[in-house]
Design an enzyme around this catalytic site. Structure first.
Site, PDB file in Angstrom:
ATOM      1  N   PRO A 188       1.894 -18.799   3.135  1.00 21.97           N
ATOM      2  CA  PRO A 188       1.228 -18.208   4.281  1.00 21.97           C
ATOM      3  C   PRO A 188       0.402 -16.968   3.952  1.00 21.97           C
ATOM      4  O   PRO A 188       0.788 -16.147   3.137  1.00 21.97           O
ATOM      5  CB  PRO A 188       2.364 -17.863   5.239  1.00 21.97           C
ATOM      6  CG  PRO A 188       3.604 -17.900   4.436  1.00 21.97           C
ATOM      7  CD  PRO A 188       3.350 -18.800   3.274  1.00 21.97           C
ATOM      8  N   ASN A 189      -0.736 -16.919   4.612  1.00 21.48           N
ATOM      9  CA  ASN A 189      -1.678 -15.799   4.581  1.00 21.48           C
ATOM     10  C   ASN A 189      -2.447 -15.647   3.274  1.00 21.48           C
ATOM     11  O   ASN A 189      -3.340 -14.805   3.193  1.00 21.48           O
ATOM     12  CB  ASN A 189      -0.974 -14.478   4.944  1.00 21.48           C
ATOM     13  CG  ASN A 189      -0.372 -14.534   6.317  1.00 21.48           C
ATOM     14  OD1 ASN A 189      -1.036 -14.914   7.277  1.00 21.48           O
ATOM     15  ND2 ASN A 189       0.896 -14.205   6.430  1.00 21.48           N
ATOM     16  N   ARG A 241      -7.807  -9.759   3.575  1.00 23.44           N
ATOM     17  CA  ARG A 241      -6.584  -9.129   4.067  1.00 23.44           C
ATOM     18  C   ARG A 241      -6.158  -7.992   3.149  1.00 23.44           C
ATOM     19  O   ARG A 241      -6.008  -8.183   1.946  1.00 23.44           O
ATOM     20  CB  ARG A 241      -5.481 -10.186   4.113  1.00 23.44           C
ATOM     21  CG  ARG A 241      -4.107  -9.652   4.367  1.00 23.44           C
ATOM     22  CD  ARG A 241      -3.072 -10.753   4.172  1.00 23.44           C
ATOM     23  NE  ARG A 241      -1.740 -10.211   4.364  1.00 23.44           N
ATOM     24  CZ  ARG A 241      -0.676 -10.657   3.749  1.00 23.44           C
ATOM     25  NH1 ARG A 241      -0.760 -11.655   2.900  1.00 23.44           N
ATOM     26  NH2 ARG A 241       0.495 -10.119   3.972  1.00 23.44           N
ATOM     27  N   TYR A 259      -4.339  -6.588  -2.104  1.00 28.23           N
ATOM     28  CA  TYR A 259      -4.647  -7.911  -2.640  1.00 28.23           C
ATOM     29  C   TYR A 259      -6.030  -8.032  -3.277  1.00 28.23           C
ATOM     30  O   TYR A 259      -6.363  -9.090  -3.804  1.00 28.23           O
ATOM     31  CB  TYR A 259      -4.497  -8.960  -1.535  1.00 28.23           C
ATOM     32  CG  TYR A 259      -3.103  -8.995  -0.962  1.00 28.23           C
ATOM     33  CD1 TYR A 259      -2.053  -9.541  -1.693  1.00 28.23           C
ATOM     34  CD2 TYR A 259      -2.827  -8.450   0.280  1.00 28.23           C
ATOM     35  CE1 TYR A 259      -0.766  -9.560  -1.187  1.00 28.23           C
ATOM     36  CE2 TYR A 259      -1.543  -8.472   0.796  1.00 28.23           C
ATOM     37  CZ  TYR A 259      -0.513  -9.019   0.059  1.00 28.23           C
ATOM     38  OH  TYR A 259       0.755  -9.030   0.555  1.00 28.23           O
ATOM     39  N   ASN A 292       3.250 -19.266  -5.228  1.00 32.95           N
ATOM     40  CA  ASN A 292       3.237 -17.994  -4.523  1.00 32.95           C
ATOM     41  C   ASN A 292       3.524 -18.362  -3.074  1.00 32.95           C
ATOM     42  O   ASN A 292       2.628 -18.752  -2.331  1.00 32.95           O
ATOM     43  CB  ASN A 292       1.888 -17.287  -4.660  1.00 32.95           C
ATOM     44  CG  ASN A 292       1.890 -15.930  -3.983  1.00 32.95           C
ATOM     45  OD1 ASN A 292       2.738 -15.634  -3.158  1.00 32.95           O
ATOM     46  ND2 ASN A 292       0.900 -15.114  -4.325  1.00 32.95           N
ATOM     47  N   ALA A 320       5.474 -14.774   2.171  1.00 33.62           N
ATOM     48  CA  ALA A 320       6.683 -14.294   2.852  1.00 33.62           C
ATOM     49  C   ALA A 320       7.840 -15.271   2.756  1.00 33.62           C
ATOM     50  O   ALA A 320       9.009 -14.859   2.784  1.00 33.62           O
ATOM     51  CB  ALA A 320       6.369 -13.987   4.317  1.00 33.62           C
ATOM     52  N   HIS A 367      11.014 -14.784   0.382  1.00 33.71           N
ATOM     53  CA  HIS A 367      12.133 -13.891   0.652  1.00 33.71           C
ATOM     54  C   HIS A 367      13.236 -14.515   1.494  1.00 33.71           C
ATOM     55  O   HIS A 367      14.306 -13.925   1.612  1.00 33.71           O
ATOM     56  CB  HIS A 367      11.607 -12.614   1.301  1.00 33.71           C
ATOM     57  CG  HIS A 367      10.402 -12.082   0.587  1.00 33.71           C
ATOM     58  ND1 HIS A 367      10.455 -11.618  -0.713  1.00 33.71           N
ATOM     59  CD2 HIS A 367       9.099 -12.010   0.953  1.00 33.71           C
ATOM     60  CE1 HIS A 367       9.242 -11.256  -1.099  1.00 33.71           C
ATOM     61  NE2 HIS A 367       8.399 -11.491  -0.107  1.00 33.71           N
ATOM     62  N   ASP A 412      15.259 -25.122  -2.446  1.00 29.07           N
ATOM     63  CA  ASP A 412      15.895 -26.426  -2.658  1.00 29.07           C
ATOM     64  C   ASP A 412      14.893 -27.461  -3.154  1.00 29.07           C
ATOM     65  O   ASP A 412      15.213 -28.283  -4.019  1.00 29.07           O
ATOM     66  CB  ASP A 412      16.555 -26.917  -1.372  1.00 29.07           C
ATOM     67  CG  ASP A 412      17.833 -26.174  -1.027  1.00 29.07           C
ATOM     68  OD1 ASP A 412      18.347 -25.415  -1.886  1.00 29.07           O
ATOM     69  OD2 ASP A 412      18.310 -26.347   0.110  1.00 29.07           O
ATOM     70  N   GLU A 455       7.293 -18.414 -10.268  1.00 29.71           N
ATOM     71  CA  GLU A 455       6.987 -17.679  -9.034  1.00 29.71           C
ATOM     72  C   GLU A 455       5.982 -16.588  -9.368  1.00 29.71           C
ATOM     73  O   GLU A 455       6.167 -15.862 -10.346  1.00 29.71           O
ATOM     74  CB  GLU A 455       8.283 -17.066  -8.493  1.00 29.71           C
ATOM     75  CG  GLU A 455       8.111 -16.209  -7.274  1.00 29.71           C
ATOM     76  CD  GLU A 455       9.417 -15.526  -6.866  1.00 29.71           C
ATOM     77  OE1 GLU A 455       9.329 -14.424  -6.308  1.00 29.71           O
ATOM     78  OE2 GLU A 455      10.522 -16.081  -7.126  1.00 29.71           O
ATOM     79  N   HIS A 505       3.326 -13.388  -7.742  1.00 38.74           N
ATOM     80  CA  HIS A 505       2.919 -12.507  -6.646  1.00 38.74           C
ATOM     81  C   HIS A 505       1.741 -11.682  -7.118  1.00 38.74           C
ATOM     82  O   HIS A 505       1.705 -11.239  -8.274  1.00 38.74           O
ATOM     83  CB  HIS A 505       4.063 -11.584  -6.221  1.00 38.74           C
ATOM     84  CG  HIS A 505       5.245 -12.331  -5.727  1.00 38.74           C
ATOM     85  ND1 HIS A 505       5.281 -12.896  -4.476  1.00 38.74           N
ATOM     86  CD2 HIS A 505       6.409 -12.643  -6.335  1.00 38.74           C
ATOM     87  CE1 HIS A 505       6.429 -13.522  -4.330  1.00 38.74           C
ATOM     88  NE2 HIS A 505       7.133 -13.392  -5.453  1.00 38.74           N
ATOM     89  N   ILE A 506       0.801 -11.478  -6.246  1.00 32.60           N
ATOM     90  CA  ILE A 506      -0.388 -10.685  -6.557  1.00 32.60           C
ATOM     91  C   ILE A 506      -0.012  -9.208  -6.660  1.00 32.60           C
ATOM     92  O   ILE A 506      -0.415  -8.514  -7.589  1.00 32.60           O
ATOM     93  CB  ILE A 506      -1.473 -10.920  -5.492  1.00 32.60           C
ATOM     94  CG1 ILE A 506      -1.904 -12.401  -5.508  1.00 32.60           C
ATOM     95  CG2 ILE A 506      -2.666  -9.985  -5.713  1.00 32.60           C
ATOM     96  CD1 ILE A 506      -2.739 -12.814  -4.309  1.00 32.60           C
ATOM     97  N   SER A 507       0.804  -8.751  -5.709  1.00 35.53           N
ATOM     98  CA  SER A 507       1.220  -7.351  -5.721  1.00 35.53           C
ATOM     99  C   SER A 507       2.557  -7.211  -6.445  1.00 35.53           C
ATOM    100  O   SER A 507       3.259  -8.191  -6.694  1.00 35.53           O
ATOM    101  CB  SER A 507       1.365  -6.832  -4.282  1.00 35.53           C
ATOM    102  OG  SER A 507       2.459  -7.462  -3.639  1.00 35.53           O
ATOM    103  N   ARG A 509       7.170  -2.400  -3.162  1.00 38.06           N
ATOM    104  CA  ARG A 509       6.841  -2.474  -1.736  1.00 38.06           C
ATOM    105  C   ARG A 509       8.108  -2.380  -0.889  1.00 38.06           C
ATOM    106  O   ARG A 509       9.135  -1.910  -1.370  1.00 38.06           O
ATOM    107  CB  ARG A 509       6.054  -3.758  -1.478  1.00 38.06           C
ATOM    108  CG  ARG A 509       4.704  -3.734  -2.245  1.00 38.06           C
ATOM    109  CD  ARG A 509       3.855  -4.922  -1.973  1.00 38.06           C
ATOM    110  NE  ARG A 509       3.447  -4.948  -0.572  1.00 38.06           N
ATOM    111  CZ  ARG A 509       2.905  -6.007   0.011  1.00 38.06           C
ATOM    112  NH1 ARG A 509       2.710  -7.116  -0.673  1.00 38.06           N
ATOM    113  NH2 ARG A 509       2.548  -5.969   1.281  1.00 38.06           N
ATOM    114  N   ARG A 538      10.849  -7.281   0.558  1.00 32.48           N
ATOM    115  CA  ARG A 538      10.051  -8.029  -0.421  1.00 32.48           C
ATOM    116  C   ARG A 538      10.677  -8.037  -1.819  1.00 32.48           C
ATOM    117  O   ARG A 538      10.192  -8.710  -2.709  1.00 32.48           O
ATOM    118  CB  ARG A 538       8.641  -7.465  -0.492  1.00 32.48           C
ATOM    119  CG  ARG A 538       7.860  -7.636   0.801  1.00 32.48           C
ATOM    120  CD  ARG A 538       6.446  -7.121   0.642  1.00 32.48           C
ATOM    121  NE  ARG A 538       5.779  -6.997   1.916  1.00 32.48           N
ATOM    122  CZ  ARG A 538       5.121  -7.979   2.533  1.00 32.48           C
ATOM    123  NH1 ARG A 538       5.042  -9.162   1.968  1.00 32.48           N
ATOM    124  NH2 ARG A 538       4.544  -7.772   3.691  1.00 32.48           N
TER     125      ARG A 538
END
Length: 143
Positions: free
Chosen positions: A9-10, A17, A22, A71, A74, A77, A84, A95, A97-99, A104, A108
């Site tokens: 998402p997002n 954003r 990001y 990625n 949200a 988390h 699964d 996995e 993540h950009i940030s 944070r 997160r």
């Protein structure tokens, strides 16, 4: 080598954003550049804001791909369903993540996905995806 990149998402809003977190480059543009930089890799790209669609995509690609870069946004988390799904398929997952999620908010800093992934890459901006490609390449070469 076949790599599936799955985004949650997002992430369709990257480049628009919160550019201070990001960046200003769109994820779509970056992934096109990534595919050009690795012509020997067959990439598939998927993005959804819907948890069940992400699970379905993992099921779809998880037995044909040599690796998954995920990625989950949200969902990272709290999604046991995505964890699964990653556990259920043969492809190793990384996995990303950009940030730097550990710098944070507290929420997160926990990942439901990390225990079922071969590794986690975070905090290198969009270059986190390239680093994951390199890691999957090393896993393929070294068994």
């Amino acid at each position: 080598m076949k790599i599936s990149i799955i985004n949650g998402p997002n992430l369709n809003l990257v480049g628009k954003r919160e550019p201070e977190i990001y960046g200003t480059q769109s994820l779509e543009n970056y992934l096109q550049l990534l595919a050009t930089a690795y012509p020997d890799v067959q990439f598939t790209f998927f993005q959804s804001n819907v948890e069940g669609e992400i699970v379905d995509e993992i099921h779809r690609v998880g037995f044909d791909s040599d690796g998954i870069i995920i990625n989950a946004g949200a969902y990272t988390h709290y999604s046991l369903a995505i964890a699964d799904a990653l556990s259920a398929v043969a492809a190793p997952a990384i996995e990303v993540h950009i940030s730097n999620v550990h710098a944070r908010e507290e929420v997160r800093r926990h990942s439901e996905l990390a225990p079922v992934c071969v590794g986690v890459i975070a905090g290198f901006g969009l270059d986190s995806y390239r680093l994951a490609v390199e890691a999957l390449d090393a896993i393929q070469k070294n068994g």
